[in-house]
Design an enzyme around this catalytic site. Structure first.
Site, PDB file in Angstrom:
ATOM      1  N   SER A   1       0.955  -1.328   0.000  1.00  0.00           N
ATOM      2  CA  SER A   1      -0.054  -0.105  -0.164  1.00  0.00           C
ATOM      3  C   SER A   1       0.853   1.257   0.114  1.00  0.00           C
ATOM      4  O   SER A   1       2.170   1.190   0.466  1.00  0.00           O
ATOM      5  CB  SER A   1      -0.785  -0.056   1.395  1.00  0.00           C
ATOM      6  OG  SER A   1      -1.607   1.208   1.592  1.00  0.00           O
TER       7      SER A   1
ATOM      8  N   TYR B   1      -1.581  -1.271  10.530  1.00  0.00           N
ATOM      9  CA  TYR B   1      -1.951  -1.631   9.230  1.00  0.00           C
ATOM     10  C   TYR B   1      -0.658  -1.085   8.426  1.00  0.00           C
ATOM     11  O   TYR B   1      -0.140  -1.837   7.573  1.00  0.00           O
ATOM     12  CB  TYR B   1      -3.074  -0.984   8.722  1.00  0.00           C
ATOM     13  CG  TYR B   1      -3.168  -1.212   7.253  1.00  0.00           C
ATOM     14  CD1 TYR B   1      -3.425  -2.272   6.622  1.00  0.00           C
ATOM     15  CD2 TYR B   1      -3.248  -0.148   6.158  1.00  0.00           C
ATOM     16  CE1 TYR B   1      -3.883  -2.429   5.316  1.00  0.00           C
ATOM     17  CE2 TYR B   1      -3.394  -0.250   5.022  1.00  0.00           C
ATOM     18  CZ  TYR B   1      -3.550  -1.431   4.460  1.00  0.00           C
ATOM     19  OH  TYR B   1      -3.816  -1.554   2.946  1.00  0.00           O
TER      20      TYR B   1
HETATM   21  N1  LIG Z   1      -8.731  -0.918  -0.941  1.00  0.00           N
HETATM   22  C1  LIG Z   1      -7.778   0.016  -0.794  1.00  0.00           C
HETATM   23  O1  LIG Z   1      -7.923   1.341  -0.525  1.00  0.00           O
HETATM   24  C2  LIG Z   1      -6.182  -0.507  -0.653  1.00  0.00           C
HETATM   25  C3  LIG Z   1      -5.290   0.498  -0.723  1.00  0.00           C
HETATM   26  C4  LIG Z   1      -4.050  -0.042  -0.629  1.00  0.00           C
HETATM   27  C5  LIG Z   1      -3.734  -1.386  -0.547  1.00  0.00           C
HETATM   28  N2  LIG Z   1      -4.503  -2.288  -0.403  1.00  0.00           N
HETATM   29  C6  LIG Z   1      -4.496  -3.619  -0.218  1.00  0.00           C
HETATM   30  O2  LIG Z   1      -4.954  -4.494  -1.084  1.00  0.00           O
HETATM   31  C7  LIG Z   1      -5.239  -5.731  -0.740  1.00  0.00           C
HETATM   32  C8  LIG Z   1      -6.624  -6.433  -1.386  1.00  0.00           C
HETATM   33  O3  LIG Z   1      -7.472  -5.382  -0.689  1.00  0.00           O
HETATM   34  P1  LIG Z   1      -8.996  -4.911  -1.242  1.00  0.00           P
HETATM   35  O4  LIG Z   1      -8.636  -3.529  -1.137  1.00  0.00           O
HETATM   36  O5  LIG Z   1      -9.069  -5.651  -2.516  1.00  0.00           O
HETATM   37  O6  LIG Z   1     -10.000  -5.516   0.021  1.00  0.00           O
HETATM   38  P2  LIG Z   1     -11.171  -6.306   0.073  1.00  0.00           P
HETATM   39  O7  LIG Z   1     -11.976  -6.174  -1.127  1.00  0.00           O
HETATM   40  O8  LIG Z   1     -11.577  -6.350   1.353  1.00  0.00           O
HETATM   41  O9  LIG Z   1     -10.441  -7.770  -0.236  1.00  0.00           O
HETATM   42  C9  LIG Z   1      -9.405  -8.422   0.625  1.00  0.00           C
HETATM   43  C10 LIG Z   1      -9.125  -9.941   0.351  1.00  0.00           C
HETATM   44  O10 LIG Z   1      -8.457 -10.401   1.066  1.00  0.00           O
HETATM   45  C11 LIG Z   1      -8.682 -11.740   1.732  1.00  0.00           C
HETATM   46  N3  LIG Z   1      -8.598 -12.150   3.068  1.00  0.00           N
HETATM   47  C12 LIG Z   1      -8.457 -11.329   3.953  1.00  0.00           C
HETATM   48  N4  LIG Z   1      -8.249 -12.047   5.195  1.00  0.00           N
HETATM   49  C13 LIG Z   1      -8.191 -13.399   4.788  1.00  0.00           C
HETATM   50  C14 LIG Z   1      -7.430 -14.695   5.369  1.00  0.00           C
HETATM   51  N5  LIG Z   1      -7.439 -14.732   6.694  1.00  0.00           N
HETATM   52  N6  LIG Z   1      -7.479 -15.584   4.725  1.00  0.00           N
HETATM   53  C15 LIG Z   1      -7.545 -15.475   3.300  1.00  0.00           C
HETATM   54  N7  LIG Z   1      -8.054 -14.452   2.636  1.00  0.00           N
HETATM   55  C16 LIG Z   1      -8.026 -13.324   3.285  1.00  0.00           C
HETATM   56  C17 LIG Z   1     -10.509 -11.501   1.619  1.00  0.00           C
HETATM   57  O11 LIG Z   1     -10.950 -12.892   1.286  1.00  0.00           O
HETATM   58  P3  LIG Z   1     -12.171 -13.594   2.356  1.00  0.00           P
HETATM   59  O12 LIG Z   1     -12.530 -12.503   3.085  1.00  0.00           O
HETATM   60  O13 LIG Z   1     -12.952 -14.132   1.369  1.00  0.00           O
HETATM   61  O14 LIG Z   1     -11.059 -14.439   3.150  1.00  0.00           O
HETATM   62  C18 LIG Z   1     -10.413 -10.750   0.191  1.00  0.00           C
HETATM   63  O15 LIG Z   1     -10.607 -11.552  -0.973  1.00  0.00           O
HETATM   64  C19 LIG Z   1      -5.033  -5.757   0.727  1.00  0.00           C
HETATM   65  O16 LIG Z   1      -3.815  -6.386   0.988  1.00  0.00           O
HETATM   66  C20 LIG Z   1      -5.083  -4.411   1.081  1.00  0.00           C
HETATM   67  O17 LIG Z   1      -4.277  -3.948   2.034  1.00  0.00           O
HETATM   68  C21 LIG Z   1      -5.946  -1.632  -0.348  1.00  0.00           C
END
Ligand SMILES: NC(=O)c1ccc[n+]([C@@H]2O[C@H](COP(=O)([O-])OP(=O)(O)OC[C@H]3O[C@@H](n4cnc5c(N)ncnc54)[C@H](OP(=O)(O)O)[C@@H]3O)[C@@H](O)[C@H]2O)c1
Length: 252
Positions: free
Chosen positions: A132, A146
């Site tokens: 991130s 985080y």
């Molecule tokens: N959205 C933002 O603003 C943003 C910005 C910078 C970085 N990121 C990073 O991008 C990545 C993806 O996030 P996203 O934004 O796409 O959010 P999201 O829509 O909430 O997706 C998160 C994913 O992680 C999986 N996950 C969470 N805990 C898990 C566990 N214990 N075991 C297996 N899978 C798990 C969830 O699947 P299940 O719940 O089905 O297990 C889901 O598929 C993350 O690493 C986040 O930190 C996001």
């Protein structure tokens, strides 16, 4: 046939990456806890895919995941699963934070270690760790754990990237460092971004393009976020932490 493994494929950035990789001709291994979501995604994919339901917060399940797929000649690993938590460190829940450290750091560490050894042996493969822009800052008051988990992923990835290039290896490792992206992240972290998040499809496409075509070590989508990251290097740590605290405060 080339195979890619995407963790956190059940929603957000991981879901979009899986769709693009399938469009590019990759067979997919889809990993997350919500099987129903993965089954829905599977129906939309253009190539063969396999679902592995796995809780990446558990060390044993990470190792089992590797064992289950190691014979499949995987050439792309997307360590994307992760989540955030907002609040004052004195008030946030310790168990949730330890869980976050397990998913955001430990699982990424374990899977990178296990897959990288195979990739180095065959001198081929791509690992993209989804960090991130939080990981490029000085720290994140009100989202302390985080930000720290993402700083780990950034530093770890940069160091391994350097080791690989010193070895003259063809294996790629990089970190995706987006600012806000419009996914389910906010609901899980219980925050509301002030800035509108970028489109998740755009983010996934940008990341994969810069991984495959430009082999960029740190991938920051959007000029605005690149500028913010760059400007932050010229701000002394105290004021930078204060600015970040104010931004976090407005998210609650
Ligand atoms: N959205 C933002 O603003 C943003 C910005 C910078 C970085 N990121 C990073 O991008 C990545 C993806 O996030 P996203 O934004 O796409 O959010 P999201 O829509 O909430 O997706 C998160 C994913 O992680 C999986 N996950 C969470 N805990 C898990 C566990 N214990 N075991 C297996 N899978 C798990 C969830 O699947 P299940 O719940 O089905 O297990 C889901 O598929 C993350 O690493 C986040 O930190 C996001």
């Amino acid at each position: 046939m080339k195979t890619a493994l995407v963790t956190g494929a059940s929603s957000g950035i991981g879901y979009e990456m899986a769709r693009i990789l399938s469009h590019l001709g990759y067979d997919l291994i889809l990993v997350a806890r919500r099987e129903d979501r993965l089954l829905e995604l599977q129906k939309l994919l253009e190539t063969h895919s396999e679902i592995i339901v796995c809780d990446l917060s558990k060390e044993e399940e990470c190792k089992e995941l590797y064992k289950a797929v190691k014979k499949k000649d995987i050439s792309v690993l997307i360590n994307n699963a992760g989540f955030g938590l907002c609040g004052s460190f004195t008030e946030t829940d310790l168990d949730k934070e330890l869980n976050m450290i397990n998913v955001n750091i430990k699982a990424v560490h374990i899977l990178t270690k296990l897959f990288l050894k195979d990739f180095v042996k065959k001198d081929d493969g791509y690992i993209l760790n989804v960090a991130s822009s939080a990981g490029l800052m000085a720290g994140g008051p009100l989202m302390a754990t985080y930000y720290a988990t993402k700083a780990y992923v950034v530093d770890f990835t940069r160091a391994i990237n350097t080791e690989l290039s010193d070895m003259g290896s063809n294996v790629y490792i990089g970190a995706l460092c987006p600012g806000p992206v419009d996914t389910e992240f906010n609901d899980v972290a219980d925050v509301k971004f002030e800035m509108k998040g970028i489109n998740k499809k755009y983010c996934a496409k940008y990341a994969l393009y810069n991984m495959f075509e430009n082999r960029k070590m740190i991938i920051v989508p959007t000029a605005g976020m690149k500028l913010s990251v760059c400007a932050s290097k010229f701000v002394p740590t105290r004021p930078l932490l204060e600015i970040t605290r104010r931004i976090q405060e407005r998210k609650k």
